[in-house]
Design a protein around this motif. Structure first.
Motif, PDB file in Angstrom:
ATOM      1  N   THR A   1      34.073   0.969  13.159  1.00  0.00           N
ATOM      2  CA  THR A   1      32.798   0.357  12.770  1.00  0.00           C
ATOM      3  C   THR A   1      32.269   0.951  11.478  1.00  0.00           C
ATOM      4  O   THR A   1      31.736   0.238  10.616  1.00  0.00           O
TER       5      THR A   1
ATOM      6  N   THR B   1      23.182   3.829  10.816  1.00  0.00           N
ATOM      7  CA  THR B   1      24.356   3.829  11.695  1.00  0.00           C
ATOM      8  C   THR B   1      25.241   5.055  11.494  1.00  0.00           C
ATOM      9  O   THR B   1      25.563   5.746  12.465  1.00  0.00           O
TER      10      THR B   1
ATOM     11  N   THR C   1      28.430   3.894  21.511  1.00  0.00           N
ATOM     12  CA  THR C   1      28.720   3.138  20.284  1.00  0.00           C
ATOM     13  C   THR C   1      28.039   1.776  20.321  1.00  0.00           C
ATOM     14  O   THR C   1      27.416   1.347  19.333  1.00  0.00           O
TER      15      THR C   1
ATOM     16  N   LEU D   1      24.975   0.210  17.845  1.00  0.00           N
ATOM     17  CA  LEU D   1      25.158  -1.014  17.067  1.00  0.00           C
ATOM     18  C   LEU D   1      24.230  -2.143  17.487  1.00  0.00           C
ATOM     19  O   LEU D   1      23.815  -2.953  16.652  1.00  0.00           O
TER      20      LEU D   1
END
Length: 270
Positions: free
Chosen positions: A38, A47, A258, A262
């Protein structure tokens, strides 16, 4: 004195290491992998920063790090991020960010806030990817990784255990290099100081070291052939690296973290 390391012996947990050392090597790769993939595609600041902090938390809780590694994580990585971030900021095309806040102006050169955002987003991505990779790298031995590849992913054991044999070359090269150095010192060969003398000394080490490597590789090949290595499709494992429930829990928790990073609608992107 350099001691030989048996790559076929069962790996012992590193001194002081906590739960990460007990996990299967493949679990420590599979857990952070989606986050690392990612990070290749994201462009915001939030992020990679959150993933970097997540990697720090897992390492600090899951592994008792040495003083040198702790200093690298707490001082070296942030310093590298700052240096890389400023470097990318300086080289960012001003025309792309000239609508943002002016941070610094020197003569005809202007540093914009948008350039800093671009530079530090890139630096944070690189730092987060490297720190996530350390989760498995600091607590996994090469032999255990090879064994798990053979046992869980069905990598042909001819390939895997040939790689294990290659691990044996590393400490052997160190030992043979020290022997060659001592022999040269006793004979007074390649004396003197300075860069030219250093290059001459290393040139004198290359040929005997290469000859020793060829002899060792030949002995290993003959030993493997004499034991009918590769003659059968499967082999009995002496040392097992099992995949347990705790490994699956670690992977699922990391994947859940994760996905939370996101998909969370509560954290504004920067």
């Amino acid at each position: 004195m350099t001691t030989a390391i048996d790559p076929y012996a069962e790996a012992q947990p590193a001194r002081g290491v906590r739960f990460l050392a007990a996990l299967n090597p493949l679990a420590k790769i599979a857990g952070p992998l989606p986050a690392m993939i990612t990070l290749v595609f994201v462009r915001d600041l939030r992020t990679p920063l959150v993933f970097l902090l997540l990697a720090y938390a897992v390492l600090l809780i899951g592994a008792r790090l040495s003083g040198r590694m702790l200093a690298l994580l707490l001082l070296g990585v942030p310093a590298a991020i700052i240096v890389v971030g400023v470097g990318f900021s300086v080289w960012t095309d001003a025309a792309r960010v000239d609508q943002s806040l002016v941070v610094l102006q020197m003569g005809g050169w202007t540093l914009y806030g948008g350039a800093l955002a671009v530079g530090f987003a890139t630096a944070l991505r690189l730092g987060a990817i490297a720190t996530l990779a350390l989760i498995g790298g600091l607590t996994t031995t090469g032999p255990d990784l090879v064994r798990s590849l053979v046992q869980q992913l069905r990598v042909p054991y001819r390939v895997g255990y040939t790689a294990l044999a290659a691990f044996r070359f590393v400490p052997r090269f160190g030992y043979e290099l020290e022997v060659i150095r001592q022999a040269h010192r006793v004979r007074g060969a390649h004396g003197g100081r300075g860069p030219v003398a250093a290059v001459a000394r290393w040139a004198g080490y290359v040929v005997p070291l290469l000859a020793g490597a060829i002899r060792h590789a030949e002995r290993v090949a003959l030993a493997m052939d004499s034991r009918a290595f590769g003659a059968y499709p499967t082999r009995t494992e002496r040392h097992l690296v099992p995949l347990r429930a705790r490994d699956l829990v670690f992977v699922l928790l990391f994947w859940a973290a994760t996905a939370t990073v996101l998909l969370s609608p509560f954290w504004p992107s920067v």
